[in-house]
Design a protein around this motif. Structure first.
Motif, PDB file in Angstrom:
ATOM      1  N   GLN A 357      27.599  74.898  30.592  1.00  0.00           N
ATOM      2  CA  GLN A 357      27.117  73.749  29.823  1.00  0.00           C
ATOM      3  C   GLN A 357      27.946  72.508  30.136  1.00  0.00           C
ATOM      4  OE1 GLN A 357      27.047  74.779  25.656  1.00  0.00           O
ATOM      5  NE2 GLN A 357      25.154  75.940  25.837  1.00  0.00           N
ATOM      6  N   ARG A 358      27.330  71.348  29.922  1.00  0.00           N
ATOM      7  CA  ARG A 358      27.984  70.078  30.231  1.00  0.00           C
ATOM      8  C   ARG A 358      27.640  69.071  29.134  1.00  0.00           C
ATOM      9  NH1 ARG A 358      26.576  65.319  33.331  1.00  0.00           N
ATOM     10  NH2 ARG A 358      28.353  64.464  34.534  1.00  0.00           N
ATOM     11  N   ALA A 359      28.627  68.270  28.745  1.00  0.00           N
ATOM     12  CA  ALA A 359      28.408  67.232  27.743  1.00  0.00           C
ATOM     13  C   ALA A 359      29.052  65.948  28.233  1.00  0.00           C
ATOM     14  CB  ALA A 359      28.998  67.648  26.400  1.00  0.00           C
ATOM     15  N   VAL A 360      28.465  64.816  27.840  1.00  0.00           N
ATOM     16  CA  VAL A 360      28.994  63.508  28.234  1.00  0.00           C
ATOM     17  C   VAL A 360      29.356  62.740  26.975  1.00  0.00           C
ATOM     18  CG1 VAL A 360      28.508  61.326  29.378  1.00  0.00           C
ATOM     19  CG2 VAL A 360      27.640  63.453  30.358  1.00  0.00           C
ATOM     20  N   HIS A 361      30.594  62.210  26.954  1.00  0.00           N
ATOM     21  CA  HIS A 361      31.081  61.450  25.809  1.00  0.00           C
ATOM     22  C   HIS A 361      31.757  60.173  26.300  1.00  0.00           C
ATOM     23  CE1 HIS A 361      30.212  64.932  23.326  1.00  0.00           C
ATOM     24  NE2 HIS A 361      31.024  65.686  24.061  1.00  0.00           N
ATOM     25  N   ALA A 362      31.068  59.058  26.157  1.00  0.00           N
ATOM     26  CA  ALA A 362      31.637  57.726  26.412  1.00  0.00           C
ATOM     27  C   ALA A 362      32.373  57.635  27.743  1.00  0.00           C
ATOM     28  CB  ALA A 362      32.577  57.338  25.272  1.00  0.00           C
ATOM     29  N   GLY A 363      31.694  57.944  28.801  1.00  0.00           N
ATOM     30  CA  GLY A 363      32.279  57.764  30.126  1.00  0.00           C
ATOM     31  C   GLY A 363      33.000  58.972  30.670  1.00  0.00           C
TER      32      GLY A 363
END
Length: 535
Positions: A357-363
């Motif tokens: 799984q992959r998540a993106v948080h503010a850059g």
């Protein structure tokens, strides 16, 4: 080296750098920090490091601007390096004039907060392992090394008036920040024969401790003496000792945490972070409030800023959390809470729980590569990516899952916690080794990020155990009370409950038995007072 180019690096500048390292200021330094070095400089720099003396190699480092706060208090850094220092050259000149006219033979007993000196740096040599000074040098693009548009900067704090001997000085800067001055002794390679010029400021003092003083200092107790004292005090006596610590007022202010723009970033309104030890993020879009996160640096055993204690991230602060991990160079994250406990959310799910799984948080992108599950803890192997530069870094994430809120591990069992602590230390050691020459800081590596829900109870307990067990292993003694007091001076209200304070003592005794410092730790009758009260 902000905006510097290869064409700026010539023979003349090389001579200046050599002069910096040989000496030229009346201060002995432990660290020379080269800020924002470009790739063309880093590559030959790493090769040249192999050909200099080991002591010198350990003291000259390349760092990014956000990492400066790990080495130098923000109050001692000029604003262009992310600090709060406002240089005043005229004040420094007035100070020098007073030094000359007051008393030529009087020694200077002022308090040095921190030096920020450029253009010439002294011969680099430690004295008994104490920090002599920590100096950032931002080599600009005009073919010279300078700070504050060419001004040499020296930051001194304390109460005037000052007097000093204008003859060549010999300074030593120990953990208490005292600076002594006197005539040099001929033939001593540590003596310096020039007087600095620069900017003086009488700002807020922050002398701090050297690495050698951190986590020690007190006399400490041998395991046998600790066992005898725990037996004598019992649970009630230890709880009373904790109450005495807890009754003391906070050791600092919370102005930044209370700003209207930052209040929503705090998980709990009554758990705020100190101003003097808070972690500063890089500012985004010239927004002053963007440098705030509810997190504090805390010293470990013989390591300044060994830990970053923080709250369990909120969904709105996930990006700030990963930006902090990235900017501080952290490789290990310790989590001592579950995301939901007793039906209440204690921490946001700031990392992907399942492999792939992959998540993106503010850059920043966070990917989970693998997960290892144990009865007492879960380890996630994460890949952190800065989406602006596509640079990547692996982060070890350890979550202890059997530690209740406002309490201690079930049945007071310390062995699983101690095993988890050892696992964390091994992970940090491996990550540090993998960095190689890319890491030029403390031998134990970058700060370890530790959090629970509020970042004070279980987090403070974990730090106390790490500091005390490390000291016991190195010196054969430990000081639980002293460790708790020091941690609370950097992260307010750490160790939240009497039971956690008691647990630290019992866990340390269990550690002593496990590692052969004690044959046994008989605590029969330790809880009798509590049993009588319950009847």
């Amino acid at each position: 080296m902000t905006d510097s180019k290869y064409t700026n690096f010539d023979y003349e500048l090389s001579q200046k750098i050599l002069t910096m390292l040989k000496g030229g200021y009346p201060a002995k330094l432990k660290k020379v920090l080269i800020v924002t070095a470009p790739l063309w400089f880093k590559a030959p720099f790493r090769i040249l490091r192999l050909f200099v003396r080991e002591k010198l190699r350990e003291r000259v480092h390349t760092v990014s601007a956000p990492q400066l706060g790990v080495h130098v208090p923000r109050a001692s850094l000029p604003r262009q390096l992310g600090g709060h220092l406002e240089p005043d050259h005229s004040a420094w000149l007035e100070y020098c004039r007073n030094c000359y006219t007051n008393n030529l033979n009087t020694k200077l007993d002022g308090v040095i907060d921190d030096y920020v000196i450029s253009n010439h740096l002294p011969h680099v040599k430690t004295q008994n392992g104490l920090i002599d000074a920590e100096v950032p040098c931002d080599m600009t693009s005009d073919r010279g090394a300078r700070l504050d548009n060419g001004s040499d900067i020296m930051h001194i704090s304390g109460d005037p008036p000052y007097t000093c001997d204008p003859s060549p000085l010999r300074h030593t800067h120990g953990y208490n920040g005292e600076m002594k001055a006197g005539h040099i002794n001929s033939g001593d390679e540590d003596d310096i024969d020039l007087i600095t010029r620069g900017t003086w400021s009488s700002g807020e003092a922050s002398p701090g401790l050297s690495d050698e003083e951190c986590g020690g200092g007190g006399a400490g107790e041998a395991p046998g003496a600790l066992l005898a004292r725990v037996r004598a005090l019992g649970r009630r006596g230890l709880a009373a000792e904790y109450d005495d610590i807890r009754a003391r007022p906070p050791a600092g202010t919370f102005h930044h945490a209370k700003l209207p723009s930052n209040l929503a970033k705090n998980r709990y309104t009554d758990v705020l972070c100190y101003d003097h030890s808070r972690v500063l993020l890089s500012q985004l879009d010239d927004d002053p409030s963007s440098d705030y996160i509810n997190a504090n640096y805390v010293d470990g055993y013989k390591q300044r800023n060994a830990f970053i204690c923080t709250q369990g991230p909120l969904p709105k602060t996930f990006g700030d959390f990963w930006r902090m991990v990235w900017e501080q160079g952290s490789l290990v994250v310790v989590m001592t809470t579950r995301t939901v406990e007793r039906g209440r959310v204690k921490c946001g799910q700031y990392w992907p729980a399942a492999p792939g799984q992959r998540a993106v948080h503010a850059g920043f992108a966070v990917s989970t590569e693998a997960v290892d599950v144990d009865d007492d803890y879960t380890v996630s192997h994460l890949l952190l990516t800065d989406l602006r530069t596509e640079q990547r870094r692996r982060v070890w994430h350890g979550q202890y899952t059997r530690w209740p809120d406002y309490g201690v591990p079930g049945g007071g069992r310390a062995a699983p916690v101690l095993r988890f602590l050892a696992l964390v230390r091994r992970a940090q050691h491996r990550a540090r080794q993998e960095l190689g020459d890319a890491w030029a800081g403390h031998s134990r590596g970058p700060p370890i990020v530790v959090h629970c829900s509020a970042g004070i109870g279980r987090t403070g307990t974990f730090l106390t155990l790490d500091t005390c067990t490390s000291r016991l292993a190195a010196e054969g003694v430990a000081d639980v009370r002293g460790a708790v007091e020091r941690i609370r001076q950097q992260r307010a209200h750490s160790i939240q409950m009497p039971d956690q304070y008691v647990f630290c003592h019992l866990a340390l005794l269990e550690y002593a038995v496990m590692h052969g410092y004690l044959e046994s730790a008989d605590l029969s009758g330790f809880d009798e007072e509590n049993e009588e009260e319950s009847e």
